[in-house]
Design an enzyme around this catalytic site. Structure first.
Site, PDB file in Angstrom:
ATOM      1  CD  GLU A   1       0.779   0.555   1.810  1.00 34.49           C
ATOM      2  OE1 GLU A   1      -0.046   0.202   0.941  1.00 34.49           O
ATOM      3  OE2 GLU A   1       0.451   1.121   2.865  1.00 34.49           O
TER       4      GLU A   1
ATOM      5  CD  GLU B   1      -2.229   4.233   0.422  1.00 39.00           C
ATOM      6  OE1 GLU B   1      -1.487   3.535  -0.293  1.00 39.00           O
ATOM      7  OE2 GLU B   1      -3.400   3.909   0.734  1.00 39.00           O
TER       8      GLU B   1
END
Length: 457
Positions: free
Chosen positions: A365, A177
């Site tokens: 995720e 991320e």
């Protein structure tokens, strides 16, 4: 509405996803390992940041966390018992190279060697993330992600990891991320290292995007057959009202949240047309950088939890847009105050699948934090189980429509340190008593285990 009705009617069986679909759980080094000064480990920016007053909920820190550094074998046996055979974890840069550059730490390297070997001995496939936010503090003193030298530092770090672990690790993720760690850490200042402003944000974006590709090239240089990916946080973005101002505001937020790091990797450049402030990034770019930003990843990791509703706002600098908080919209929310909206993951898989150069996609995720209550030694977390079922049905719908989604990893295996939120939000399939380090499998963990056994209808 038609698609939502289709998702509701879908049965949810493991076999529906195909025999090669990968099922796993995800974690990150700083959030679970603890032992922050053990065996020669150097300090990371999160060790420094959590020690600062007022930065973390109730002054929590990851000094001990889940004590995974000492309890990794116990946790891996538990993982195996739950029928989970794919484990995503990250390597702590400052554990293997305490100063960030220079002399490696044999004891830190030994820990990851033992972890990887134990995974393989238990028939658990290791999926390794090279950078999950815990930059060595010594490198931050030199400017961290704002210093172009980080490309060289990162290349040396990746080279060490690949040389030490690449003979057994077949699946790699370069960054976790990047928008979050450069945005929260170098623009908003709410995450480590706590820097703010465009003067930090813009170079950090560019250097992270370059490292994303450079790290991948190094892995392939040593192990051409390795599967190399990187992961992106993403949210389904919708305008608040069907008016031009809100539609354009949502388009800008989508460019920032969902397009900023993938498009340079695909050779499309940064989304400057929608984010005019990115033009200022030219001062940090050198000739040839556009080519260096590109890499043909074997897969990308999509990390989605929610959607955002966006409204035009003159008062927000640079993007002229603001998010309408979920609690104000009176929609179902998690303990993180994120909207529960399963269609968001379908929409994001659709979006990333639409890029012609994207190959395989994994959901690396997805999960939810809720307040867990222990009664008679049990945790009946129905809301988390229902969340997982809803989102998995949306993933299955995407797969049935031909989208190239190859796997799903729950965030997270155990409860852990959730950055600025400390230990308050619990995302785990397994509850952790942070005082005693006792693990308790939640009902959601048992459901996931049974699902992986093909016993859930």
């Amino acid at each position: 509405m038609v698609k939502e009705e289709q998702e509701k009617k879908l049965s949810l069986k493991r076999e529906d996803f195909g025999k090669d679909f990968k099922w796993g759980v995800s974690t990150a080094a700083y959030q679970i390992e603890g032992s922050h000064q053990a065996d020669g480990k150097g300090p990371s920016i999160w060790d420094i940041f959590t020690a600062k007053r007022g930065k973390i909920y109730q002054a929590h820190n990851g000094n001990i966390a889940c004590d995974f550094y000492n309890k990794y074998e116990e946790d891996l046996y538990l993982m195996k018992d739950l029928n989970i055979h794919n484990f995503r974890f990250s390597i702590s840069w400052s554990r293997v190279i305490p100063a960030g550059v220079g002399v490696p730490n044999p004891e830190g390297i030994d820990f990851y060697n033992k972890l990887i070997d134990k995974c393989l001995a238990l028939d658990i496939e290791p999926w390794v993330t090279l950078y999950h936010w815990d930059l060595p503090a010594a490198l931050e003193q030199k400017g961290g992600w704002t210093n172009r030298e980080i490309i060289s530092w990162f290349k040396d770090y990746v080279t060490l990891c690949v040389q030490c672990f690449g003979d057994r690790v077949k699946n790699w993720m370069v960054l976790n991320e990047p928008l979050v760690f450069v945005g929260a850490g170098y623009f908003l200042g709410v995450h480590a290292p706590g820097k703010r402003g465009m003067k930090n944000f813009l170079p950090a974006i560019h250097h992270a995007a370059l490292c994303q590709a450079e790290g991948a090239r190094i892995i392939k240089q040593y192990y051409p057959l390795a599967k190399v990916g990187t992961t992106f946080s993403c949210s389904f973005i919708e305008p608040s009202r069907p008016i031009q101002k809100d539609i354009m505001a949502a388009q800008r937020i989508d460019a920032l949240v969902n397009r900023l790091f993938i498009e340079p990797a695909l050779g499309m450049g940064y989304p400057v047309e929608d984010l005019k402030f990115l033009k200022k990034m030219e001062k940090y770019q050198l000739p040839g950088d556009k080519a260096l930003l590109q890499f043909d990843f074997d897969f990308i990791g999509v990390q989605n939890y929610t959607r955002e509703i966006i409204k035009h706002s003159w008062f927000v600098p640079y993007i002229k847009a603001r998010n309408i908080k979920a609690e104000k919209r009176k929609v179902p929310i998690t303990a993180m105050k994120w909207e529960i909206y399963p269609d968001s993951i379908y929409q994001m898989l659709k979006k990333f699948n639409s890029y012609k150069k994207v190959r395989d996609i994994y959901v690396t995720e997805n999960g939810a934090a809720f307040k867990d209550i222990i009664e008679d030694g049990r945790i009946n977390d129905k809301r988390r189980t229902n969340y997982l079922k809803g989102y998995l049905k949306a993933v299955l719908q995407a797969k049935k429509e031909g989208m190239n989604v190859k796997g799903y990893f729950v965030w997270s295996f155990t409860d852990n340190f959730e950055w600025a939120e400390g230990f308050r939000p619990r995302f785990g399939l397994v509850h952790v008593d942070y005082q005693t380090q006792k693990r308790t499998i939640k009902a959601s963990g048992k459901w996931y285990s049974n699902f992986l056994r093909n016993q859930v209808k």
